[in-house]
Scaffold this motif. Sequence first.
Motif, mmCIF file in Angstrom:
data_model
loop_
_atom_site.group_PDB
_atom_site.id
_atom_site.type_symbol
_atom_site.label_atom_id
_atom_site.label_comp_id
_atom_site.label_asym_id
_atom_site.label_seq_id
_atom_site.Cartn_x
_atom_site.Cartn_y
_atom_site.Cartn_z
ATOM 1 N N MET A 1 4.118 -9.950 -9.479
ATOM 2 C CA MET A 1 4.999 -8.778 -9.526
ATOM 3 C C MET A 1 6.338 -9.144 -10.154
ATOM 4 O O MET A 1 6.853 -8.415 -10.999
ATOM 5 C CB MET A 1 5.220 -8.210 -8.123
ATOM 6 C CG MET A 1 4.038 -7.442 -7.601
ATOM 7 S SD MET A 1 4.376 -6.605 -6.050
ATOM 8 C CE MET A 1 4.577 -7.980 -4.939
ATOM 9 N N SER B 1 6.008 -9.670 -13.879
ATOM 10 C CA SER B 1 5.747 -8.440 -14.626
ATOM 11 C C SER B 1 6.960 -7.514 -14.661
ATOM 12 O O SER B 1 7.031 -6.623 -15.508
ATOM 13 C CB SER B 1 4.561 -7.693 -14.016
ATOM 14 O OG SER B 1 4.942 -7.093 -12.785
ATOM 15 N N MET C 1 7.488 -5.333 -12.420
ATOM 16 C CA MET C 1 7.099 -4.092 -11.733
ATOM 17 C C MET C 1 7.465 -4.184 -10.255
ATOM 18 O O MET C 1 7.466 -5.268 -9.679
ATOM 19 C CB MET C 1 5.585 -3.874 -11.821
ATOM 20 C CG MET C 1 5.053 -3.605 -13.181
ATOM 21 S SD MET C 1 3.270 -3.312 -13.048
ATOM 22 C CE MET C 1 2.776 -3.530 -14.740
ATOM 23 N N ARG D 1 6.503 -3.304 -6.226
ATOM 24 C CA ARG D 1 5.247 -3.513 -5.489
ATOM 25 C C ARG D 1 4.289 -2.339 -5.655
ATOM 26 O O ARG D 1 3.092 -2.525 -5.900
ATOM 27 C CB ARG D 1 5.550 -3.758 -4.008
ATOM 28 C CG ARG D 1 4.288 -3.964 -3.164
ATOM 29 C CD ARG D 1 4.604 -4.388 -1.745
ATOM 30 N NE ARG D 1 4.995 -5.801 -1.786
ATOM 31 C CZ ARG D 1 6.223 -6.260 -1.554
ATOM 32 N NH1 ARG D 1 7.184 -5.448 -1.244
ATOM 33 N NH2 ARG D 1 6.477 -7.546 -1.629
ATOM 34 N N TRP E 1 2.912 -2.214 -9.329
ATOM 35 C CA TRP E 1 2.018 -3.336 -9.608
ATOM 36 C C TRP E 1 0.671 -3.148 -8.912
ATOM 37 O O TRP E 1 -0.390 -3.321 -9.522
ATOM 38 C CB TRP E 1 2.653 -4.661 -9.162
ATOM 39 C CG TRP E 1 1.903 -5.851 -9.657
ATOM 40 C CD1 TRP E 1 2.106 -6.529 -10.818
ATOM 41 C CD2 TRP E 1 0.790 -6.498 -9.011
ATOM 42 N NE1 TRP E 1 1.202 -7.558 -10.932
ATOM 43 C CE2 TRP E 1 0.374 -7.560 -9.834
ATOM 44 C CE3 TRP E 1 0.100 -6.278 -7.821
ATOM 45 C CZ2 TRP E 1 -0.679 -8.398 -9.517
ATOM 46 C CZ3 TRP E 1 -0.961 -7.110 -7.494
ATOM 47 C CH2 TRP E 1 -1.341 -8.162 -8.340
ATOM 48 N N THR E 2 0.713 -2.765 -7.640
ATOM 49 C CA THR E 2 -0.524 -2.586 -6.871
ATOM 50 C C THR E 2 -1.355 -1.441 -7.435
ATOM 51 O O THR E 2 -2.575 -1.565 -7.592
ATOM 52 C CB THR E 2 -0.201 -2.338 -5.388
ATOM 53 O OG1 THR E 2 0.589 -3.426 -4.901
ATOM 54 C CG2 THR E 2 -1.455 -2.234 -4.552
ATOM 55 N N THR F 1 -1.341 -0.290 -10.491
ATOM 56 C CA THR F 1 -1.872 -0.734 -11.775
ATOM 57 C C THR F 1 -3.093 -1.630 -11.579
ATOM 58 O O THR F 1 -4.111 -1.467 -12.258
ATOM 59 C CB THR F 1 -0.789 -1.472 -12.578
ATOM 60 O OG1 THR F 1 0.294 -0.567 -12.816
ATOM 61 C CG2 THR F 1 -1.327 -1.982 -13.907
#
Length: 68
Positions: free
Chosen positions: A38, A41, A43, A45, A48-49, A51
């Motif tokens: 995370m 990236s 992003m 949480r 990211w999750t 995605t």
Amino acid sequence: MSNRKKQSEYQAKYDAENMKQYSVKYPIEIYREVEKAMSDSGMNRNRWTTTAIVEKLKRDGYIQGKED
């Protein structure tokens, strides 16, 4: 009614009708790797999750990719 209160009420109604929330439990080693991924990236949480879940659903054929 203030704009902030209206927006908050709208968001709460939208979330109640369209969103689900749940917690996840997994081994600390995986947690550490997820946190690193995370961070790398950029992003948050939730993004990211989401995605990662969508990518897995596409890969396994549960949903089709959106053509851009």
